[in-house]
Design a protein around this motif. Structure first.
Motif, PDB file in Angstrom:
ATOM      1  N   VAL A 168     -11.091   3.755   1.504  1.00 51.64           N
ATOM      2  CA  VAL A 168     -10.897   4.513   2.740  1.00 51.64           C
ATOM      3  C   VAL A 168     -12.194   4.544   3.531  1.00 51.64           C
ATOM      4  O   VAL A 168     -12.214   4.347   4.745  1.00 51.64           O
ATOM      5  N   VAL A 210       0.827  -1.185   0.000  1.00 60.48           N
ATOM      6  CA  VAL A 210       0.000   0.000   0.000  1.00 60.48           C
ATOM      7  C   VAL A 210       0.866   1.240   0.000  1.00 60.48           C
ATOM      8  O   VAL A 210       0.661   2.170  -0.751  1.00 60.48           O
ATOM      9  N   ILE A 211       1.844   1.209   0.844  1.00 59.28           N
ATOM     10  CA  ILE A 211       2.644   2.419   0.992  1.00 59.28           C
ATOM     11  C   ILE A 211       4.093   2.008   1.197  1.00 59.28           C
ATOM     12  O   ILE A 211       4.932   2.775   1.626  1.00 59.28           O
ATOM     13  N   ARG A 249      -3.411   9.924  -0.088  1.00 57.00           N
ATOM     14  CA  ARG A 249      -2.250   9.556   0.730  1.00 57.00           C
ATOM     15  C   ARG A 249      -1.925   8.086   0.630  1.00 57.00           C
ATOM     16  O   ARG A 249      -0.762   7.703   0.534  1.00 57.00           O
ATOM     17  N   TYR A 250      -2.945   7.241   0.663  1.00 61.12           N
ATOM     18  CA  TYR A 250      -2.701   5.808   0.656  1.00 61.12           C
ATOM     19  C   TYR A 250      -2.774   5.219  -0.756  1.00 61.12           C
ATOM     20  O   TYR A 250      -2.620   4.008  -0.930  1.00 61.12           O
ATOM     21  N   ILE A 281      -5.557  -0.362   5.290  1.00 63.51           N
ATOM     22  CA  ILE A 281      -5.777   1.078   5.490  1.00 63.51           C
ATOM     23  C   ILE A 281      -6.230   1.338   6.919  1.00 63.51           C
ATOM     24  O   ILE A 281      -5.744   2.252   7.590  1.00 63.51           O
ATOM     25  N   LEU A 321      -3.350   1.348   9.125  1.00 59.10           N
ATOM     26  CA  LEU A 321      -2.533   2.558   9.014  1.00 59.10           C
ATOM     27  C   LEU A 321      -3.183   3.737   9.743  1.00 59.10           C
ATOM     28  O   LEU A 321      -2.502   4.520  10.412  1.00 59.10           O
TER      29      LEU A 321
END
Lengths: 265, 265
Positions: free
Chosen positions: A71, A20-21, A63-64, A35, A38
């Motif tokens: 989200v 994801v990140i 952002r993600y 998510i 996070l």
DNA sequence: CAGTGGTCTAGACCACACT
DNA sequence: GTGTGGTCTAGACCACTGC
């Protein structure tokens, strides 16, 4: 309306098995769960504090690098767990105990007659507040080691002048460094609100074990009742984020004019 | 990926203010809430019975002329309320009390030691079962009129040979016509499962008021304890669909080896 | 008015269960 | 393989809030 031009074939679940990140995915878990994790991290780290608004769904999606819907599903679950509060048109906020209308979020004792806890605010009386070493039993409940420093508080809550609740509670010494009887007495509001604002400890969840008991002499004296008056014994362990126990509480509830209310579904 | 060809402009919320299947929309409510209401009607009417599968999301979407996502959101809420149970790959089923692993769904009494209710099934003993006229108090709880016919049952539950729960319960006479002590004694399983299969009454939700009390002479005798043993008094009102009360139950729980467990969040 | 959450759709693909 | 629920995306529009 027909013959879809949509091609993605990538955005779909292709990303679900990826990262994801930058975090690897050991076992499979849905994107929205990652998510959620996070967001949870940002809550724990204090990036977003109780009462504050978190970034908008669109911002978080950017952002993600996921869609708004993903989200949204993550936030939905956190809202269902009472960690976040959604307010249409305004934003999504970190839940807090420090709001007038959510006072006593964990107290299930209700007056038999009156509607809500609109019998006026309880009169709080701190009987005792001292540091001591954790017994084996208390250490186990708080995930500490026997002998670790803990804070013990005893207080009485009265409604309409009538002592109704006698509580003993134990807090781990380290996170609550600096908590004194004066601080507790001076503070007018829910105890958990003070924990939030003064010590950054937010209670998220709790478990209670309830029994019927008779008081001992000192307990009866503090509640101004006879030793043969049956009381509700409510033992609570309250947890912060990540299921870390942060409070052990033993309450004795007088139930002649009040009752413990629970809804089953 | 860009310049969307999607035109709908109708399918969206345009339909939300209209009708779903011919019903007018007095005040505004989201489409999925209306769908939820329609599914609820089918559950109440018995179109889909406890334990059975309801139609697939696609079928329901076609039936109600909405998208699968809208049906999904309606089902999500009903599943969150424990009215439906989703099983991936199999379908969505009407929740039931008649499943081995969901036994005692409303009983919060847990053994202090053992994990779950794996202390073996409770021994049930029907003490009494008779028809009588509702007192004002019982009539109010069951939304009946004073003097209406009600069924009163008294029973004792024992764990490992030890009497632990004494329950009195009152049921409205009409829906439970034909319920006798024999039927209750012969049935091995949760009482609510019998109500479902034999009388078509499904308990969906309940509220409990808990107090600490001392038993009177007859109660103490049935539980084989002294009159000075404090007990948990658990008064429950159980509801079917549409918040219709269908049972008043007063339980006395012995809490020396068990406790009432509750989770707060 | 712009910005936020809330609803709705359409379509694609994945995970799971049965056959 | 087929069918079911589960995840994900992209885009449109509605409802509410506050500037």
């Amino acid at each position: 309306m027909t013959s879809s031009p949509t091609p993605p074939s990538d955005g779909a679940a292709g990303a679900a098995e990826g990262t994801v990140i930058g975090l690897p995915t050991p076992a499979f878990s849905p994107l929205y769960q990652q998510i959620k994790g996070l967001i949870l991290q940002s809550l724990q780290s204090g990036e977003w504090k109780p009462g504050e608004a978190i970034p908008s769904e669109m911002d978080l999606a950017a952002r993600y690098r996921v869609s708004q819907g993903t989200v949204r599903k993550a936030i939905d679950e956190l809202a269902a767990e009472n960690l976040l509060v959604r307010r249409q048109g305004k934003g999504t906020f970190v839940a807090t105990h420090a709001e007038t209308h959510v006072q006593y979020r964990f107290l299930r004792l209700m007056p038999d007659a009156g509607d809500i806890q609109s019998e006026g605010p309880a009169e709080r009386d701190i009987i005792d507040c001292k540091r001591l070493r954790a017994t084996a039993e208390i250490a186990r409940a708080l995930a500490l080691r026997t002998g670790d420093s803990v804070l013990q508080v005893r207080r009485v809550l009265a409604f309409a002048g009538r002592p109704t609740i006698l509580e003993d509670l134990w807090l781990p010494g380290t996170p609550f460094k600096g908590l004194t009887a004066e601080r507790l007495s001076d503070y007018h509001g829910a105890m958990y609100a003070l924990f939030e604002t003064e010590f950054g400890v937010r209670m998220v969840r709790a478990e209670e074990k309830i029994r019927a008991v008779l008081p001992d002499a000192s307990q009866a004296a503090l509640l101004k009742i006879s030793k043969s008056t049956p009381l509700l014994s409510v033992e609570r362990i309250a947890y912060t984020y990540n299921d870390v126990p942060m409070e052990l509480r033993r309450g004795l509830y007088l139930t002649d004019t009040h009752h413990y209310r629970n809804v089953l579904s």
